[in-house]
Design a protein around this motif. Structure first.
Motif, mmCIF file in Angstrom:
data_model
loop_
_atom_site.group_PDB
_atom_site.id
_atom_site.type_symbol
_atom_site.label_atom_id
_atom_site.label_comp_id
_atom_site.label_asym_id
_atom_site.label_seq_id
_atom_site.Cartn_x
_atom_site.Cartn_y
_atom_site.Cartn_z
ATOM 1 N N ALA A 231 6.131 -1.471 15.265
ATOM 2 C CA ALA A 231 4.574 -0.994 14.638
ATOM 3 C C ALA A 231 4.159 -2.174 14.317
ATOM 4 O O ALA A 231 4.575 -3.208 13.912
ATOM 5 C CB ALA A 231 5.320 -0.511 13.203
ATOM 6 N N GLU A 232 2.706 -2.305 14.511
ATOM 7 C CA GLU A 232 1.806 -3.328 14.151
ATOM 8 C C GLU A 232 0.976 -3.513 13.097
ATOM 9 O O GLU A 232 0.232 -2.599 12.840
ATOM 10 C CB GLU A 232 0.859 -3.440 15.635
ATOM 11 C CG GLU A 232 0.146 -4.756 15.583
ATOM 12 C CD GLU A 232 -0.607 -5.003 16.840
ATOM 13 O OE1 GLU A 232 -1.400 -5.918 17.046
ATOM 14 O OE2 GLU A 232 -0.265 -4.286 17.711
ATOM 15 N N VAL A 233 1.515 -4.243 12.193
ATOM 16 C CA VAL A 233 0.351 -4.325 10.880
ATOM 17 C C VAL A 233 -0.983 -4.437 11.203
ATOM 18 O O VAL A 233 -1.181 -5.448 11.891
ATOM 19 C CB VAL A 233 1.141 -5.225 10.077
ATOM 20 C CG1 VAL A 233 0.181 -5.451 8.638
ATOM 21 C CG2 VAL A 233 2.673 -4.914 9.534
ATOM 22 N N GLY A 234 -1.883 -3.729 10.554
ATOM 23 C CA GLY A 234 -3.234 -4.064 10.756
ATOM 24 C C GLY A 234 -3.699 -3.265 12.088
ATOM 25 O O GLY A 234 -5.043 -3.004 12.139
ATOM 26 N N GLY B 135 0.995 -1.133 0.010
ATOM 27 C CA GLY B 135 0.098 0.024 -0.127
ATOM 28 C C GLY B 135 0.633 1.093 0.002
ATOM 29 O O GLY B 135 0.836 2.178 1.143
ATOM 30 N N PRO B 136 1.569 1.618 -0.991
ATOM 31 C CA PRO B 136 2.441 2.894 -1.156
ATOM 32 C C PRO B 136 1.508 4.167 -1.080
ATOM 33 O O PRO B 136 0.642 4.352 -1.748
ATOM 34 C CB PRO B 136 3.176 2.686 -2.406
ATOM 35 C CG PRO B 136 2.102 1.723 -3.247
ATOM 36 C CD PRO B 136 1.685 0.647 -2.416
ATOM 37 N N GLY C 246 -3.352 4.998 14.588
ATOM 38 C CA GLY C 246 -3.645 3.586 15.370
ATOM 39 C C GLY C 246 -2.724 3.918 16.742
ATOM 40 O O GLY C 246 -3.249 4.085 17.658
ATOM 41 N N SER C 247 -1.399 3.706 16.754
ATOM 42 C CA SER C 247 -0.699 3.971 17.817
ATOM 43 C C SER C 247 -0.512 5.180 18.353
ATOM 44 O O SER C 247 -0.047 5.823 19.227
ATOM 45 C CB SER C 247 0.635 3.206 17.865
ATOM 46 O OG SER C 247 1.324 3.635 17.095
ATOM 47 N N ASN C 248 -0.957 6.215 17.091
ATOM 48 C CA ASN C 248 -0.677 7.721 17.392
ATOM 49 C C ASN C 248 0.620 8.186 17.624
ATOM 50 O O ASN C 248 0.752 8.896 18.716
ATOM 51 C CB ASN C 248 -1.678 8.165 18.412
ATOM 52 C CG ASN C 248 -3.105 8.044 17.804
ATOM 53 O OD1 ASN C 248 -3.466 7.840 16.565
ATOM 54 N ND2 ASN C 248 -3.975 7.762 18.647
ATOM 55 N N THR C 249 1.802 7.679 16.978
ATOM 56 C CA THR C 249 3.233 7.880 17.254
ATOM 57 C C THR C 249 3.703 8.624 15.919
ATOM 58 O O THR C 249 3.409 8.518 14.876
ATOM 59 C CB THR C 249 3.603 6.667 17.640
ATOM 60 O OG1 THR C 249 3.576 5.656 16.679
ATOM 61 C CG2 THR C 249 3.318 6.174 19.239
ATOM 62 N N ILE C 250 4.979 9.013 16.181
ATOM 63 C CA ILE C 250 5.695 9.450 15.418
ATOM 64 C C ILE C 250 7.082 8.767 15.254
ATOM 65 O O ILE C 250 7.785 8.482 16.108
ATOM 66 C CB ILE C 250 6.258 10.937 15.460
ATOM 67 C CG1 ILE C 250 5.067 11.746 15.322
ATOM 68 C CG2 ILE C 250 7.337 11.368 14.358
ATOM 69 C CD1 ILE C 250 4.420 11.981 13.829
ATOM 70 N N ALA C 251 7.461 8.046 13.984
ATOM 71 C CA ALA C 251 8.425 7.302 14.011
ATOM 72 C C ALA C 251 9.592 7.935 13.129
ATOM 73 O O ALA C 251 9.496 8.808 12.119
ATOM 74 C CB ALA C 251 8.108 5.968 13.034
ATOM 75 N N ALA C 252 10.722 7.911 13.866
ATOM 76 C CA ALA C 252 12.176 8.562 13.034
ATOM 77 C C ALA C 252 12.870 7.721 12.466
ATOM 78 O O ALA C 252 13.195 6.557 13.395
ATOM 79 C CB ALA C 252 12.664 9.554 14.058
ATOM 80 N N TYR D 236 -0.145 -0.139 4.543
ATOM 81 C CA TYR D 236 -0.582 -1.464 5.166
ATOM 82 C C TYR D 236 0.545 -2.047 5.784
ATOM 83 O O TYR D 236 0.405 -3.103 6.534
ATOM 84 C CB TYR D 236 -1.014 -2.316 3.998
ATOM 85 C CG TYR D 236 -2.490 -1.558 3.390
ATOM 86 C CD1 TYR D 236 -3.143 -0.810 4.092
ATOM 87 C CD2 TYR D 236 -2.686 -1.645 1.829
ATOM 88 C CE1 TYR D 236 -4.356 -0.192 3.671
ATOM 89 C CE2 TYR D 236 -4.108 -1.123 1.619
ATOM 90 C CZ TYR D 236 -4.727 -0.243 2.206
ATOM 91 O OH TYR D 236 -5.893 -0.017 1.704
ATOM 92 N N SER D 237 1.880 -2.083 5.375
ATOM 93 C CA SER D 237 2.717 -2.952 5.806
ATOM 94 C C SER D 237 3.765 -2.316 6.605
ATOM 95 O O SER D 237 4.955 -2.771 7.248
ATOM 96 C CB SER D 237 3.797 -3.441 4.562
ATOM 97 O OG SER D 237 4.344 -2.451 3.802
ATOM 98 N N CYS D 238 3.529 -0.690 7.000
ATOM 99 C CA CYS D 238 4.441 -0.022 7.751
ATOM 100 C C CYS D 238 5.748 -0.083 7.521
ATOM 101 O O CYS D 238 6.679 -0.078 8.356
ATOM 102 C CB CYS D 238 4.305 -0.603 9.136
ATOM 103 S SG CYS D 238 2.756 -0.418 9.775
ATOM 104 N N GLU D 239 6.204 0.216 6.166
ATOM 105 C CA GLU D 239 7.505 0.106 5.647
ATOM 106 C C GLU D 239 7.733 1.505 5.065
ATOM 107 O O GLU D 239 6.876 2.075 4.724
ATOM 108 C CB GLU D 239 7.899 -0.955 4.955
ATOM 109 C CG GLU D 239 7.747 -2.364 5.463
ATOM 110 C CD GLU D 239 7.761 -3.533 4.540
ATOM 111 O OE1 GLU D 239 8.715 -4.164 4.281
ATOM 112 O OE2 GLU D 239 6.705 -3.828 3.731
#
Length: 369
Positions: A264-267, A219-220, A289-295, A237-240
Motif C-alpha cells: 500500500a502506498e501512503v498518499g 487518520g483513524p 487509489g489502487s482500487n484494491t481489497i486488502a485481506a 492516511y497511514s494505511c494501517e
C-alpha cells in the motif's frame, strides 16, 4: 431474494443518486444483483443505519448536514418518518444504540459527535439533538491553536493531538464513525485529531470517558468491534489497522499496528471501510487509489493481524464493502458500479470478480431485513 438498501451521493455531492436505492437479486440468481431504482427521495443519503427493533432506516444526508428517518411501507418502499433533523456539517456516519433509544451521528465537517434521541416509533427527538450538540461543542469546540492546556491521551503517541507546531496549519476535528461496545460505552473516531474516543451515555447526551491517541497523521476512520473483545481501527492516511484492547480498569490502549498491505502506498491509497468475515478470522479493508481489497488474518487472541492478500476490487474508489453469503460486495463511488467478489471458502481471500452492475454513485449498503 437478496436485497440491500443503497446509499449514494446526489447532485449536491457531485453524484448521480436521487435517493435511497434498492439493490436486489432475482429468484434464479441471488448473486446477480441489479439496481432497481430509488425507493425514497433524499439528497445524498451517504450512510444508512437500521433501528435495532423497528422497521425504520436512518439516512445521513451528508450535503445537507441533517439526519432523516424513513419507515418501511412496503416490500421495497420507504417513506419519511418525521422531519429531517439538523446535526452537523458533512454528517457521514450513523450508529443506532442496541436499545433503540438513540443514535449517534458523526460529522466529518465540524467534528461533532451528536446523540439523537429516538421516540417509541423510531422518530428522532429534536430536543435531545440540541442538548447533545451543546454538550459536544462545550467539550471539543476549542481551537487547537487557542493556547489551551495540553490534553492527556492514552495510546501509542507521545505528542498531544491538540498541539499544533508553530508554522503549520491548525488541525481540524473530523469525526468519522461510531460503534457500540458490549459494556454499553460508545467509541468514535476523529480522523483530524488522530483520536479514538470512548464515551459513556447519560440521560442528556454523551460524557467523555477517555481518549486513545494514535500517531500523528494516521487518520483513524472506521472500526470493527471484534468478537474477541478487541477493537480494530483502520487509518485513512497511514494505511494501517490499529488493534486496541481494554485493560482491567476498562481503559483502552493500542496493542498492535499492522500495514493494511505491504505494498500500500501512503498518499496514494486511502483505506475506507473495515469489515470482518462472519467467523472473525479475516478483516477486509478497501484501498481507494489502487482500487484494491486488502485481506488481513486475525491471530492469537485477536490482538495480532497479518496482511495475507491484495486483490482487485472491481470498481473505482471502493468506498464501502460488506461480507454476505461468503462473498464480498463492494461499492464503487467513482465508477457508478457495484462488484461482487468471490471469497475462498478456506482462507477467506478474495479470488475473483463474480459480477458487476451499474448503480448511481454508491456509498453504502444496508441489508434489507
Amino acid at each position: 431474494m437478496t436485497r440491500f438498501w443503497l446509499g449514494g451521493y446526489g447532485a449536491g455531492m457531485d453524484g448521480s443518486a436521487d435517493g435511497i436505492g434498492l439493490l436486489a437479486g432475482d429468484a434464479q440468481s441471488a448473486t446477480a444483483l441489479a439496481y432497481r431504482g430509488a425507493v425514497a427521495e433524499a439528497p445524498s443519503p451517504s450512510w444508512l443505519a437500521r433501528h435495532s427493533r423497528l422497521d425504520v432506516v436512518y439516512a445521513a444526508l451528508e450535503g445537507d448536514a441533517a439526519v432523516q428517518a424513513f419507515v418501511r411501507t412496503g416490500e421495497s418502499k420507504l417513506a419519511p418518518l418525521g422531519e429531517r433533523v439538523p446535526v452537523g456539517e458533512s454528517v457521514c456516519h450513523l450508529a443506532v444504540a442496541p436499545s433503540g433509544q438513540y443514535l449517534v451521528a458523526s460529522c466529518y465537517g465540524d467534528g461533532k459527535v451528536v446523540r439523537i434521541g429516538l421516540d417509541a416509533d423510531g422518530r428522532p427527538v429534536p430536543d435531545a439533538v440540541d442538548k447533545a450538540a451543546a454538550l459536544r461543542a462545550a467539550l471539543f469546540g476549542e481551537d487547537p491553536d487557542s493556547g489551551a492546556a495540553p490534553r492527556a491521551g492514552v495510546g501509542a503517541a507521545a505528542s498531544d493531538p491538540y498541539d499544533t507546531p508553530v508554522g503549520t496549519e491548525p488541525r481540524v476535528s473530523h469525526a468519522h464513525a461510531a460503534a457500540f461496545l458490549p459494556d454499553g460505552r460508545i467509541v468514535t473516531t476523529d480522523l483530524g485529531f488522530d483520536l479514538v474516543r470512548f464515551w459513556r451515555p447519560t440521560a442528556t447526551g454523551l460524557a467523555l470517558d477517555h481518549e486513545v491517541v494514535l500517531p500523528r497523521g494516521t487518520g483513524p476512520r472506521h472500526m470493527v468491534v471484534h468478537p474477541s473483545g478487541h477493537l480494530h481501527v483502520v487509518t485513512e492516511y497511514s494505511c494501517e489497522v490499529f488493534t486496541l484492547a481494554a485493560g482491567p480498569d476498562g481503559t483502552w490502549a493500542v496493542v498492535s499496528a499492522t500495514l493494511a498491505s505491504p505494498i500500500a502506498e501512503v498518499g496514494v491509497d486511502f483505506p475506507a471501510e473495515l469489515a470482518r468475515s462472519h467467523d472473525g478470522h479475516v478483516l477486509y479493508t478497501a484501498l481507494r487509489g489502487s482500487n484494491t481489497i486488502a485481506a488481513l488474518r486475525v491471530h492469537g487472541s485477536g490482538d495480532r493481524l497479518e496482511s495475507i492478500a491484495l486483490a482487485d476490487s472491481g470498481v473505482d474508489w471502493p468506498r464501502h464493502h460488506l461480507v454476505f453469503e461468503g462473498k464480498l460486495l463492494v461499492a464503487g463511488q467513482r465508477s457508478d458500479t457495484v462488484a461482487l467478489l468471490d471469497l475462498d471458502e478456506r482462507t477467506g481471500v478474495p479470488v475473483g470478480i463474480r459480477h458487476t452492475t451499474q448503480a448511481p454513485t454508491p456509498t453504502h449498503f444496508l441489508p434489507v431485513r
